[in-house]
Design a protein around this motif. Structure first.
Motif, PDB file in Angstrom:
ATOM      1  N   GLY A 253       0.780  -1.225   0.000  1.00  0.00           N
ATOM      2  CA  GLY A 253       0.000   0.000   0.000  1.00  0.00           C
ATOM      3  C   GLY A 253       0.818   1.285   0.000  1.00  0.00           C
ATOM      4  N   PRO A 254       1.932   1.343   0.753  1.00  0.00           N
ATOM      5  CA  PRO A 254       2.722   2.582   0.768  1.00  0.00           C
ATOM      6  C   PRO A 254       3.238   3.010  -0.597  1.00  0.00           C
ATOM      7  CG  PRO A 254       3.333   1.194   2.624  1.00  0.00           C
ATOM      8  CD  PRO A 254       2.421   0.374   1.750  1.00  0.00           C
ATOM      9  N   THR A 255       3.332   2.065  -1.550  1.00  0.00           N
ATOM     10  CA  THR A 255       3.853   2.434  -2.864  1.00  0.00           C
ATOM     11  C   THR A 255       2.910   3.366  -3.617  1.00  0.00           C
ATOM     12  OG1 THR A 255       2.841   0.506  -3.971  1.00  0.00           O
ATOM     13  CG2 THR A 255       5.055   0.226  -3.049  1.00  0.00           C
ATOM     14  N   LEU A 256       1.650   3.482  -3.164  1.00  0.00           N
ATOM     15  CA  LEU A 256       0.723   4.407  -3.813  1.00  0.00           C
ATOM     16  C   LEU A 256       1.244   5.836  -3.775  1.00  0.00           C
ATOM     17  CD1 LEU A 256      -2.759   3.119  -2.573  1.00  0.00           C
ATOM     18  CD2 LEU A 256      -1.782   2.901  -4.865  1.00  0.00           C
ATOM     19  N   MET A 257       2.125   6.127  -2.802  1.00  0.00           N
ATOM     20  CA  MET A 257       2.642   7.483  -2.641  1.00  0.00           C
ATOM     21  C   MET A 257       4.046   7.663  -3.202  1.00  0.00           C
ATOM     22  SD  MET A 257       1.084   8.382   1.142  1.00  0.00           S
ATOM     23  CE  MET A 257       1.759   6.920   1.967  1.00  0.00           C
ATOM     24  N   VAL A 258       4.542   6.668  -3.970  1.00  0.00           N
ATOM     25  CA  VAL A 258       5.884   6.788  -4.526  1.00  0.00           C
ATOM     26  C   VAL A 258       5.955   7.904  -5.565  1.00  0.00           C
ATOM     27  CG1 VAL A 258       5.595   5.170  -6.462  1.00  0.00           C
ATOM     28  CG2 VAL A 258       7.846   5.423  -5.368  1.00  0.00           C
ATOM     29  N   ILE A 259       4.808   8.313  -6.090  1.00  0.00           N
ATOM     30  CA  ILE A 259       4.778   9.446  -7.011  1.00  0.00           C
ATOM     31  C   ILE A 259       5.326  10.708  -6.340  1.00  0.00           C
ATOM     32  CG2 ILE A 259       3.235  11.010  -8.264  1.00  0.00           C
ATOM     33  CD1 ILE A 259       3.551   8.412  -9.696  1.00  0.00           C
ATOM     34  N   VAL A 260       5.137  10.825  -5.027  1.00  0.00           N
ATOM     35  CA  VAL A 260       5.564  12.029  -4.304  1.00  0.00           C
ATOM     36  C   VAL A 260       7.081  12.224  -4.387  1.00  0.00           C
ATOM     37  CG1 VAL A 260       5.542  13.245  -2.088  1.00  0.00           C
ATOM     38  CG2 VAL A 260       3.552  11.884  -2.791  1.00  0.00           C
ATOM     39  N   PRO A 261       7.894  11.227  -4.000  1.00  0.00           N
ATOM     40  CA  PRO A 261       9.348  11.443  -4.145  1.00  0.00           C
ATOM     41  C   PRO A 261       9.799  11.549  -5.590  1.00  0.00           C
ATOM     42  CG  PRO A 261       8.877   9.197  -3.419  1.00  0.00           C
ATOM     43  CD  PRO A 261       7.608   9.967  -3.284  1.00  0.00           C
ATOM     44  N   ILE A 262       9.135  10.849  -6.502  1.00  0.00           N
ATOM     45  CA  ILE A 262       9.509  10.984  -7.912  1.00  0.00           C
ATOM     46  C   ILE A 262       9.312  12.423  -8.370  1.00  0.00           C
ATOM     47  CG2 ILE A 262       8.893  10.321 -10.273  1.00  0.00           C
ATOM     48  CD1 ILE A 262       8.323   7.506  -9.259  1.00  0.00           C
ATOM     49  N   MET A 263       8.197  13.052  -7.963  1.00  0.00           N
ATOM     50  CA  MET A 263       7.931  14.440  -8.329  1.00  0.00           C
ATOM     51  C   MET A 263       8.974  15.386  -7.728  1.00  0.00           C
ATOM     52  SD  MET A 263       5.237  14.870 -10.314  1.00  0.00           S
ATOM     53  CE  MET A 263       5.966  13.485 -11.206  1.00  0.00           C
ATOM     54  N   THR A 264       9.349  15.152  -6.481  1.00  0.00           N
ATOM     55  CA  THR A 264      10.349  16.011  -5.848  1.00  0.00           C
ATOM     56  C   THR A 264      11.694  15.897  -6.554  1.00  0.00           C
ATOM     57  OG1 THR A 264       9.311  16.029  -3.656  1.00  0.00           O
ATOM     58  CG2 THR A 264      11.684  16.411  -3.736  1.00  0.00           C
ATOM     59  N   VAL A 265      12.117  14.675  -6.795  1.00  0.00           N
ATOM     60  CA  VAL A 265      13.424  14.455  -7.414  1.00  0.00           C
ATOM     61  C   VAL A 265      13.467  15.043  -8.824  1.00  0.00           C
ATOM     62  CG1 VAL A 265      14.981  12.674  -8.278  1.00  0.00           C
ATOM     63  CG2 VAL A 265      13.968  12.428  -6.006  1.00  0.00           C
ATOM     64  N   LEU A 266      12.420  14.786  -9.613  1.00  0.00           N
ATOM     65  CA  LEU A 266      12.391  15.333 -10.968  1.00  0.00           C
ATOM     66  C   LEU A 266      12.239  16.857 -10.942  1.00  0.00           C
ATOM     67  CD1 LEU A 266      10.229  12.710 -12.896  1.00  0.00           C
ATOM     68  CD2 LEU A 266      12.704  13.027 -12.987  1.00  0.00           C
ATOM     69  N   GLY A 267      11.499  17.370  -9.969  1.00  0.00           N
ATOM     70  CA  GLY A 267      11.360  18.818  -9.834  1.00  0.00           C
ATOM     71  C   GLY A 267      12.696  19.490  -9.578  1.00  0.00           C
ATOM     72  N   ILE A 268      13.488  18.905  -8.679  1.00  0.00           N
ATOM     73  CA  ILE A 268      14.818  19.450  -8.404  1.00  0.00           C
ATOM     74  C   ILE A 268      15.701  19.342  -9.646  1.00  0.00           C
ATOM     75  CG2 ILE A 268      16.913  19.166  -7.013  1.00  0.00           C
ATOM     76  CD1 ILE A 268      15.108  18.203  -4.729  1.00  0.00           C
ATOM     77  N   MET A 269      15.551  18.231 -10.380  1.00  0.00           N
ATOM     78  CA  MET A 269      16.310  18.079 -11.626  1.00  0.00           C
ATOM     79  C   MET A 269      16.012  19.222 -12.589  1.00  0.00           C
ATOM     80  SD  MET A 269      16.001  15.258 -14.676  1.00  0.00           S
ATOM     81  CE  MET A 269      14.623  16.203 -15.371  1.00  0.00           C
ATOM     82  N   PHE A 270      14.718  19.538 -12.766  1.00  0.00           N
ATOM     83  CA  PHE A 270      14.347  20.618 -13.684  1.00  0.00           C
ATOM     84  C   PHE A 270      14.842  21.979 -13.183  1.00  0.00           C
ATOM     85  CE2 PHE A 270      10.983  17.617 -15.238  1.00  0.00           C
ATOM     86  CZ  PHE A 270      11.423  17.575 -16.554  1.00  0.00           C
ATOM     87  N   LEU A 271      14.821  22.186 -11.870  1.00  0.00           N
ATOM     88  CA  LEU A 271      15.347  23.449 -11.329  1.00  0.00           C
ATOM     89  C   LEU A 271      16.847  23.558 -11.574  1.00  0.00           C
ATOM     90  CD1 LEU A 271      13.440  23.744  -7.914  1.00  0.00           C
ATOM     91  CD2 LEU A 271      13.047  25.071  -9.997  1.00  0.00           C
ATOM     92  N   ARG A 272      17.552  22.452 -11.376  1.00  0.00           N
ATOM     93  CA  ARG A 272      18.995  22.456 -11.631  1.00  0.00           C
ATOM     94  C   ARG A 272      19.285  22.709 -13.108  1.00  0.00           C
ATOM     95  NH1 ARG A 272      21.197  17.317  -7.935  1.00  0.00           N
ATOM     96  NH2 ARG A 272      21.298  18.473  -5.951  1.00  0.00           N
TER      97      ARG A 272
END
Length: 404
Positions: A253-272
């Motif tokens: 069940g916790p994997t339903l929220m794995v989108i959250v860290p993916i969004m953060t990591v990719l967001g930082i990538m785009f900012l960089r």
């Protein structure tokens, strides 16, 4: 269950690499204090000299924040590395068992991607340790960037080879992928691993002053970043279809929220990448555009957090696996969304709202919003300590459940 098992963690699963990942993420979350509260003129990130100057000249709140940040970075980086070493040792022993053979021939083969994911996080954490604790590092930083690119590219090759083994097996031999066990977002772990490598590759784009280094970092991080996005979309759509038919697997069940860290990591990538385009190629993004971009990512995160919490509460997951006596290595997947939300809020507040002039830095609204980020961070610290006691503490009768 053999009596020789002493702790739940002794029934090994590669998902225990998420314990290392969570600790590394918490180390990064403490770096946010320094990143956004300590002045670092002329540099995109604070270094030892900036931190020392801020501590020497700052008032007591600033000094207290620096002390907490430095101790937090050091403590959780230590826990990150310690857990990573333990995992590689345990994985080496696990490879010699029948359980490993069974894993390589099941849906759970993708859990092996937790290894390059956690290793990429450790490389990021080590870089932060260097910035914070090594005097004069910035004077030789340009020499480190090529080595960082090679390291992350190596991790990328490792991750793609592991993904290739899985996809090569399931896409060429019919009937070997259990669609009924695809009822979670567990298959998004490869995308998470690739995105973590992408954000590491984007770091030189944000910090280097060499156009060649910036260009290489931009291209490589774009490749891995969009590979992660593509994999996320495909795996999420197929998984959601399975969940609608079979319900969500409780232990996953916790994997339903794995989108959250993916969004953060990719967001930082785009900012960089945006910073690299600005400094290296004179391409500009306005503060308002950055604010809206981060708001969009935060919206997606909140939606998936709400979805995940809804399902977990209905299933009684926290009662059983966090507060109760049952254990599952997948419980460590709960740490990543909380840490990722805390980090994303720090970026949204400081790079979005403050730089766009919506709120004043260190004003009342600033601290009200920052308190949410700090609360999420504190909750994840408590969760990590709780899970570590459950899985690595004293002997238990029940063993960890395998992840699908």
């Amino acid at each position: 269950m053999p009596d020789t098992l002493k702790r739940p963690a002794d029934a090994y699963s590669p998902l225990y690499f998420l314990a290392s990942l969570g600790a590394g993420g918490l180390s990064v979350s403490f770096f946010m204090y320094l990143m956004f509260w300590v002045p670092h003129p002329g540099r995109p990130v604070p270094v030892f000299e900036d931190i020392s100057a801020a501590f020497a000249t700052g008032r007591m709140p600033m000094q207290a924040a620096i002390i907490v940040a430095v101790l937090g970075i050091a403590a959780f980086a230590f826990l990150n590395v310690k857990s990573l070493i333990w995992n590689f040792s345990a994985l080496s022993a696990f490879r010699k068992t029948e359980g490993y053979t069974a894993l390589r021939n099941s849906n759970a083969e993708t859990t092996l991607l937790a290894a390059p994911l956690a290793t990429a996080m450790t490389v990021n954490a080590m870089f932060i340790l260097g910035l914070v604790f090594v005097p004069g590092l910035w004077s030789v930083i340009e020499y480190l960037f090529p080595m960082a690119l090679v390291a992350f590219l190596g991790l990328g090759v490792w991750a793609f080879r592991t993904i290739g083994d899985f996809l090569g097996r399931v896409l060429t031999t019919g009937g070997v992928f259990d669609v009924t066990a695809h009822n979670s977002f567990a298959q998004l772990l490869p995308a998470f691993a690739i995105s973590m490598i992408a954000v590491g590759l984007a770091a030189p784009a944000a910090m280097s002053g060499n156009a060649l280094t910036v260009g290489i970092a931009l291209v490589l991080s774009t490749f891995f970043g969009f590979a992660a996005i593509t994999y996320t979309v495909v795996a999420a759509i197929t998984a959601f279809n399975s969940m609608l038919q079979h319900g969500t697997a409780k232990d996953s069940g916790p994997t339903l929220m794995v989108i959250v860290p993916i969004m953060t990591v990719l967001g930082i990538m785009f900012l960089r990448q945006g910073h690299g385009l600005h400094t290296g190629f004179d391409a500009h993004t306005t503060p308002g555009e950055t604010m809206v971009f981060l708001a969009r990512l935060l919206t997606v995160q909140i939606l998936f957090l709400l979805l995940g919490m809804l399902v977990l509460r209905r299933q009684g997951y926290f009662t059983d696996y966090v507060l109760g006596t049952k254990t599952s290595p997948g419980s460590y997947a709960l740490v990543c969304p909380g840490v990722a939300l805390s980090v994303m809020l720090q970026f949204f507040i400081n790079k979005g709202l403050v730089e766009a002039g919506v709120i004043d830095k260190f004003g009342v609204a600033f601290w009200v919003l920052t308190a949410i980020a700090l609360a999420a961070q504190a909750a994840m610290i408590a969760l990590v300590l709780r899970l570590n006691r459950q899985h690595f503490g004293k002997a238990r009768q029940a063993a960890a459940l395998p992840a699908e």
